[in-house]
Write an enzyme that holds these catalytic residues in place. Structure first.
Site, mmCIF file in Angstrom:
data_model
loop_
_atom_site.group_PDB
_atom_site.id
_atom_site.type_symbol
_atom_site.label_atom_id
_atom_site.label_comp_id
_atom_site.label_asym_id
_atom_site.label_seq_id
_atom_site.Cartn_x
_atom_site.Cartn_y
_atom_site.Cartn_z
ATOM 1 N N CYS A 14 0.785 -1.185 0.233
ATOM 2 C CA CYS A 14 -0.084 -0.029 0.052
ATOM 3 C C CYS A 14 0.692 1.090 0.000
ATOM 4 O O CYS A 14 1.781 1.493 1.019
ATOM 5 C CB CYS A 14 -0.877 0.061 1.181
ATOM 6 S SG CYS A 14 -1.895 1.483 1.565
ATOM 7 N N SER A 15 0.582 2.204 -0.973
ATOM 8 C CA SER A 15 1.422 3.380 -1.113
ATOM 9 C C SER A 15 1.178 4.536 0.132
ATOM 10 O O SER A 15 2.187 4.963 0.798
ATOM 11 C CB SER A 15 1.212 4.057 -2.456
ATOM 12 O OG SER A 15 -0.268 4.784 -2.281
#
Length: 122
Positions: A14-15
Protein backbone atom coordinates in the site's frame (compact mmCIF):
# COMPACT_ATOMS: atom_id res chain seq x y z
CA UNK A 1 0.42 -3.93 21.46
CA UNK A 2 1.95 -1.78 24.15
CA UNK A 3 1.66 1.91 24.83
CA UNK A 4 5.46 2.17 25.25
CA UNK A 5 6.41 2.19 21.59
CA UNK A 6 4.80 3.34 18.38
CA UNK A 7 3.45 0.54 16.20
CA UNK A 8 2.27 0.75 12.61
CA UNK A 9 -0.19 -1.69 11.10
CA UNK A 10 1.48 -1.90 7.74
CA UNK A 11 0.81 -3.37 4.33
CA UNK A 12 3.98 -2.94 2.26
CA UNK A 13 1.96 -3.15 -0.96
CA UNK A 14 0.00 0.00 0.00
CA UNK A 15 1.46 3.37 -1.03
CA UNK A 16 -0.16 5.17 1.94
CA UNK A 17 1.39 2.63 4.27
CA UNK A 18 4.82 3.04 2.68
CA UNK A 19 4.47 6.83 2.95
CA UNK A 20 3.65 6.53 6.65
CA UNK A 21 6.68 4.34 7.38
CA UNK A 22 8.88 6.79 5.42
CA UNK A 23 7.49 9.63 7.55
CA UNK A 24 8.21 7.71 10.75
CA UNK A 25 11.75 7.04 9.50
CA UNK A 26 12.27 10.71 8.57
CA UNK A 27 11.16 11.88 12.01
CA UNK A 28 13.38 9.34 13.76
CA UNK A 29 10.45 7.61 15.43
CA UNK A 30 11.11 4.43 17.37
CA UNK A 31 8.47 2.04 16.04
CA UNK A 32 7.64 -1.54 15.28
CA UNK A 33 5.96 -2.81 12.14
CA UNK A 34 3.05 -5.17 12.30
CA UNK A 35 2.17 -6.70 8.98
CA UNK A 36 -1.41 -7.05 10.00
CA UNK A 37 -2.37 -9.11 6.95
CA UNK A 38 0.19 -11.75 7.98
CA UNK A 39 -0.40 -11.27 11.72
CA UNK A 40 -4.12 -10.44 11.94
CA UNK A 41 -5.43 -8.64 15.01
CA UNK A 42 -7.81 -10.38 17.35
CA UNK A 43 -11.26 -8.95 17.94
CA UNK A 44 -9.99 -7.60 21.27
CA UNK A 45 -7.08 -5.87 19.52
CA UNK A 46 -9.49 -4.31 17.03
CA UNK A 47 -11.59 -3.07 19.97
CA UNK A 48 -8.50 -1.54 21.59
CA UNK A 49 -7.48 0.20 18.36
CA UNK A 50 -11.01 1.57 17.99
CA UNK A 51 -10.89 2.85 21.57
CA UNK A 52 -7.57 4.55 20.90
CA UNK A 53 -8.85 6.03 17.63
CA UNK A 54 -12.15 7.12 19.18
CA UNK A 55 -13.82 5.44 16.21
CA UNK A 56 -16.42 2.88 15.33
CA UNK A 57 -15.55 -0.24 13.30
CA UNK A 58 -17.40 0.99 10.22
CA UNK A 59 -15.19 4.11 10.32
CA UNK A 60 -12.08 2.01 9.58
CA UNK A 61 -13.65 -0.51 7.20
CA UNK A 62 -12.67 -0.61 3.56
CA UNK A 63 -16.21 -1.12 2.32
CA UNK A 64 -15.15 -1.01 -1.33
CA UNK A 65 -13.22 -4.29 -1.00
CA UNK A 66 -14.77 -7.31 -2.71
CA UNK A 67 -14.99 -9.21 0.57
CA UNK A 68 -17.08 -6.37 2.04
CA UNK A 69 -19.41 -6.59 -0.95
CA UNK A 70 -19.56 -10.39 -0.62
CA UNK A 71 -20.47 -10.02 3.07
CA UNK A 72 -23.12 -7.41 2.24
CA UNK A 73 -21.57 -4.93 4.66
CA UNK A 74 -23.17 -1.95 2.91
CA UNK A 75 -26.47 -3.17 4.36
CA UNK A 76 -25.19 -3.80 7.89
CA UNK A 77 -26.48 -1.60 10.67
CA UNK A 78 -24.27 1.01 12.26
CA UNK A 79 -25.55 1.03 15.79
CA UNK A 80 -24.02 -0.07 19.09
CA UNK A 81 -25.86 -3.38 18.68
CA UNK A 82 -24.08 -3.96 15.34
CA UNK A 83 -20.59 -3.10 16.60
CA UNK A 84 -19.45 -6.63 17.47
CA UNK A 85 -20.50 -7.98 14.07
CA UNK A 86 -18.27 -5.40 12.39
CA UNK A 87 -15.37 -6.04 14.76
CA UNK A 88 -15.54 -9.80 14.20
CA UNK A 89 -15.56 -9.22 10.43
CA UNK A 90 -12.47 -6.99 10.65
CA UNK A 91 -10.62 -9.55 12.76
CA UNK A 92 -11.56 -12.37 10.39
CA UNK A 93 -10.78 -10.31 7.27
CA UNK A 94 -7.93 -7.90 8.09
CA UNK A 95 -7.77 -6.70 4.48
CA UNK A 96 -10.93 -4.76 5.35
CA UNK A 97 -9.06 -2.57 7.86
CA UNK A 98 -8.06 0.90 6.67
CA UNK A 99 -4.33 1.30 6.52
CA UNK A 100 -2.01 2.34 7.83
CA UNK A 101 -2.99 2.62 11.47
CA UNK A 102 -0.32 4.07 13.73
CA UNK A 103 -0.60 3.34 17.43
CA UNK A 104 1.37 6.00 19.22
CA UNK A 105 3.58 5.54 22.25
CA UNK A 106 1.37 7.91 24.26
CA UNK A 107 -1.65 5.61 23.88
CA UNK A 108 -3.27 7.37 20.95
CA UNK A 109 -3.79 6.20 17.41
CA UNK A 110 -4.33 7.64 13.96
CA UNK A 111 -5.32 6.31 10.55
CA UNK A 112 -2.34 7.83 8.75
CA UNK A 113 -3.77 8.20 5.25
CA UNK A 114 -3.55 11.99 4.90
CA UNK A 115 -0.78 14.56 5.22
CA UNK A 116 -2.60 16.06 8.22
CA UNK A 117 -2.71 12.67 9.94
CA UNK A 118 1.00 12.15 9.29
CA UNK A 119 1.82 15.62 10.64
CA UNK A 120 -0.10 14.78 13.82
CA UNK A 121 2.49 12.05 14.45
CA UNK A 122 5.25 14.61 14.73
Amino acid sequence: MTSEQTEIWHNPRCSKSRTATAHLDETGANYTVRRYLDDPPTADEVREVLRRLGAQPWDITRTGEQIAKDLGMADWGRTPADRDRWIEALAANPQLIQRPIVLTADGGAVVARSDDALRSLG
